[in-house]
Scaffold this active site. Structure first.
Site, short mmCIF file in Angstrom:
data_model
loop_
_atom_site.label_atom_id
_atom_site.label_comp_id
_atom_site.label_asym_id
_atom_site.label_seq_id
_atom_site.Cartn_x
_atom_site.Cartn_y
_atom_site.Cartn_z
N HIS A 1 0.82 -1.22 0.00
CA HIS A 1 0.00 0.00 0.00
C HIS A 1 0.85 1.27 0.00
CE1 HIS A 1 -3.47 -2.49 0.65
NE2 HIS A 1 -2.93 -2.99 1.74
N HIS B 1 6.04 6.74 6.27
CA HIS B 1 5.65 6.24 4.95
C HIS B 1 5.12 7.37 4.09
CE1 HIS B 1 1.82 6.01 7.22
NE2 HIS B 1 1.33 6.43 6.08
#
Length: 272
Positions: A67, A95
């Protein structure tokens, strides 16, 4: 933010896309991301964010989790304090989302980086995410620029090496990562609101801090993120659409805001 469900259970498009995410993702009233309407934010001095050990150099690992690309830094704990945080928060991971998840006046930037921290009252981020104010995320927005961002090159090189494998992980090569290089030079001003994780299960336990100042990235560099491979093909984008603000307030922290207005009032009073 980080995910608590299996990678193959959800996606950013198609039959497992955001409109079909389960539970709180659909029913919650404090969901993230949001659009930040700058004109109607509540201006206040919430206090400065204190980035502790962000200027140290850390070895780390980068993982393609299906993801996003997620970075885990190793070594002494990295802490976030200050502002209206009720506790010390420990950096769990970093992230990226491309393009950005939060919009400002309905403008979406090229990239958004999330520094995900958890309240040190709890044993780990998973437990913390179940409790009010358990998670604090500092978000940094990146705008497009013709020049490369030199600080991000080691991360992009590592990203290329894990692009073709979900769950694939690699050590970040030299130089080590200095987190403060991924904060804008002026990190004294930010937007703040209460929201949720931006991935399933969308727990509404997140204190969000979106830095006002931005970093930059080139189109060429951005294309490396966009070519990350997942179970549903290339991850050309990985942002959740903006959610309704509802009754929530968005604060715009301005250092010494209250003092400044107080002084100008006194000055006005004296002059008149």
């Amino acid at each position: 933010v980080f995910s608590v469900t299996a990678a193959h259970d959800w996606s950013y498009w198609g039959q497992y896309g955001p409109a079909h995410w389960p539970g709180l993702c659909l029913t919650g009233t404090k969901q993230s991301p949001i659009n930040i309407p700058t004109e109607t934010t509540t201006k206040a001095d919430l206090g400065l964010l204190k980035f502790i050990r962000y200027d140290f150099a850390f070895p780390g690992n980068i993982t393609n989790n299906g993801h996003s690309v997620q970075i885990k830094l190793n070594g002494v704990p990295i802490h976030l304090e200050g502002a209206n945080l009720p506790s010390t928060y420990i950096l769990e991971q970093v992230h990226f989302h491309w393009p950005a998840e939060h919009t400002v006046d309905n403008n979406r930037d090229a990239l958004e980086l999330h520094f995900v921290h958890y309240n040190n009252k709890y044993d780990n981020a998973s437990v913390a995410s179940q409790h009010e104010n358990g998670i604090a995320v500092v978000a940094v927005l990146f705008k497009l620029n013709t020049n490369d961002n030199l600080a991000i090159i080691p991360i992009l090189k590592a990203t290329e090496s894990i692009s073709n494998g979900i769950g694939k992980s690699t050590e970040l090569m030299e130089p080590k990562i200095i987190p403060s290089l991924f904060l804008p030079k002026d990190h004294t001003t930010y937007y703040h609101y209460e929201g949720s994780l931006t991935t399933p299960g969308c727990q509404e336990t997140v204190m969000w801090f979106i830095l006002t100042e931005k970093l930059s990235i080139s189109e060429r560099q951005l294309s490396i993120f966009k070519s990350v491979g997942t179970i549903n093909g290339t991850l050309s984008f990985n942002y959740r659409p903006v959610q309704a603000l509802g009754q929530r307030k968005v604060y715009h922290h301005l250092d010494q805001y209250a003092t400044a207005t107080f002084h100008s009032y006194n000055l006005f009073y004296i002059c008149s």
